[in-house]
Design an enzyme around this catalytic site. Structure first.
Site, mmCIF file in Angstrom:
data_model
loop_
_atom_site.group_PDB
_atom_site.id
_atom_site.type_symbol
_atom_site.label_atom_id
_atom_site.label_comp_id
_atom_site.label_asym_id
_atom_site.label_seq_id
_atom_site.Cartn_x
_atom_site.Cartn_y
_atom_site.Cartn_z
ATOM 1 N N SER A 71 -3.099 -7.483 2.894
ATOM 2 C CA SER A 71 -3.442 -7.365 4.309
ATOM 3 C C SER A 71 -3.859 -8.711 4.882
ATOM 4 C CB SER A 71 -4.575 -6.348 4.500
ATOM 5 O OG SER A 71 -4.154 -5.054 4.142
ATOM 6 N N HIS A 93 0.841 -1.207 0.000
ATOM 7 C CA HIS A 93 0.000 0.000 0.000
ATOM 8 C C HIS A 93 0.871 1.250 0.000
ATOM 9 C CE1 HIS A 93 -3.073 -2.635 2.280
ATOM 10 N NE2 HIS A 93 -3.537 -2.479 1.050
ATOM 11 N N LYS A 95 -18.002 -5.453 6.758
ATOM 12 C CA LYS A 95 -16.684 -6.070 6.887
ATOM 13 C C LYS A 95 -16.285 -6.125 8.347
ATOM 14 C CE LYS A 95 -14.183 -5.735 2.628
ATOM 15 N NZ LYS A 95 -12.900 -5.408 2.015
ATOM 16 N N ARG A 138 -2.000 -6.242 -8.283
ATOM 17 C CA ARG A 138 -0.974 -7.249 -8.027
ATOM 18 C C ARG A 138 -0.969 -8.326 -9.099
ATOM 19 N NH1 ARG A 138 -3.154 -8.155 -2.117
ATOM 20 N NH2 ARG A 138 -4.838 -8.626 -3.515
#
Length: 163
Positions: free
Chosen positions: A130, A17, A41, A92
């Protein structure tokens, strides 16, 4: 002034990040790192805690043109309110692109003036997420190669249950 928004959950913020933040801050006059509120979440850190971790990490990098803010509601609406013309997204892998492309098209439909810019993650961070950090920490592994050193202890305390 060229203003962009880099949204993400940042739960927790990783070196991947931070790499995107640093690179985007060189491209734009001002970069807002937006932390969305999503009650569905189950985050490890509150929105306020994630914002504070991001502030500490960006200050340690000396990034004066980066603002950390909470994003309530739709990103397309938030960007319009703030006057941002670009959303920055890090990629990614090809699987990231499919989801991010769908989001970009949705944001464009909701806010026709909003563009999305994809930045490829640096090779050394392609595997980093993460979720991976949380998994390694949960098993007592060393997460120091994955998160900014200035916030390592705070992240370890939470994820390794050392509070």
């Amino acid at each position: 002034m060229k203003l962009a928004v880099y949204p993400g959950s940042f739960d927790p913020v990783t070196l991947g990040h931070l790499d995107i933040i640093v690179r985007a801050s060189r491209i734009f006059d001002q970069l807002i790192v937006g932390v969305p509120t999503n009650p569905e979440k189950h985050a490890s850190f509150t929105v306020e805690e994630r914002m504070e971790l991001l502030r500490r990490a960006t200050q340690a990098e000396g990034l004066r043109n980066v603002e950390i803010d909470k994003v309530d509601g739709l990103l397309a609406d938030y960007a319009k309110r703030r006057g941002a013309m670009v959303v920055v997204k890090g990629l990614r892998a090809l699987s990231d692109f499919e989801y991010e492309f769908q989001q970009a098209l949705t944001n464009k439909k909701l806010n026709p003036e909003l563009e999305t810019m994809f930045l490829a993650t640096s090779a050394e961070n392609m595997f980093l997420s993460s979720s991976m950090v949380k998994q390694v920490a949960g098993f007592g592994g060393d997460i120091s190669p994955f998160v900014p050193s200035c916030i390592l202890e705070t992240i370890q305390d939470r994820l390794c249950g050392r509070l």
